[in-house]
Enzyme design. Structure first.
Site, PDB file in Angstrom:
ATOM      1  N   GLY A  43       0.810  -1.219   0.000  1.00 38.67           N
ATOM      2  CA  GLY A  43       0.000   0.000   0.000  1.00 38.67           C
ATOM      3  C   GLY A  43       0.839   1.262   0.000  1.00 38.67           C
ATOM      4  N   CYS A  44       1.908   1.237   0.763  1.00 39.73           N
ATOM      5  CA  CYS A  44       2.785   2.413   0.855  1.00 39.73           C
ATOM      6  C   CYS A  44       3.524   2.645  -0.461  1.00 39.73           C
ATOM      7  CB  CYS A  44       3.767   2.243   2.009  1.00 39.73           C
ATOM      8  SG  CYS A  44       2.917   2.090   3.604  1.00 39.73           S
ATOM      9  N   THR A  45       3.888   1.562  -1.120  1.00 36.44           N
ATOM     10  CA  THR A  45       4.550   1.686  -2.421  1.00 36.44           C
ATOM     11  C   THR A  45       3.588   2.259  -3.441  1.00 36.44           C
ATOM     12  OG1 THR A  45       6.050  -0.139  -1.925  1.00 36.44           O
ATOM     13  CG2 THR A  45       5.711   0.395  -4.256  1.00 36.44           C
ATOM     14  N   SER A  48       3.013   6.032  -2.677  1.00 39.29           N
ATOM     15  CA  SER A  48       4.199   6.829  -3.002  1.00 39.29           C
ATOM     16  C   SER A  48       4.395   6.937  -4.510  1.00 39.29           C
ATOM     17  CB  SER A  48       5.439   6.203  -2.356  1.00 39.29           C
ATOM     18  OG  SER A  48       5.292   6.177  -0.956  1.00 39.29           O
TER      19      SER A  48
END
Length: 151
Positions: A43-45, A48
């Protein structure tokens, strides 16, 4: 609880390059400050990379993008390099900025309760005031929604 209309909590953190960056140094620009739980996780990838892919549009609107997590400077550097992100990732290793912005919260996942970063974005205006808060961010379409709000 941080809300629109409040002064953004000031901070100075290490960037992924190991340099100090203060929020104060960005006065006169709009800042998209997004907090994410962990570098190089799915999710963070995605979040970002969505900001990365819209960077030209954000820059046209005089907006600086900054990502923050509790990851180390080295982990932030690896994450930024791996996905060629054109913006700084900040290492809040002691969690003080996460706490100041109210994103360090009790979470519940797979039957377990733990403390962690609740994915949240803050839009900060040129004067250092909170213009908008995006709590409990759903990654899909988020970067585009923030961009639209900068119009």
């Amino acid at each position: 609880m941080i809300e629109a209309g409040m002064k953004a909590p000031t901070f100075t953190l290490k960037t992924d390059e190991g340099k100090d960056l203060s929020l104060e140094s960005l006065k006169g620009q709009r800042v998209v400050l997004f907090f994410y739980p962990k570098a190089d996780t799915p999710g963070c990838t995605r979040e970002s990379c969505d900001f990365r892919d819209e960077i030209a549009a954000f820059e046209k609107k005089n907006a600086v993008i900054l990502g923050i997590s509790k990851d180390t400077v080295a982990d932030q550097a690896k994450f930024r390099a791996k996905y060629e992100m054109p913006f700084n990732l900040l290492a809040d290793t002691d969690g003080k900025v996460c706490e100041a912005y109210g994103v360090w919260k009790e979470k519940f996942n797979y039957g377990k309760t733990y403390l962690g970063i609740e994915r949240t974005t803050f839009l900060i205006d040129e004067k250092g005031m909170i213009a908008k808060v995006y709590p409990k961010v759903k990654v899909e379409g988020h970067a585009h929604a923030v961009l639209e709000d900068l119009s």
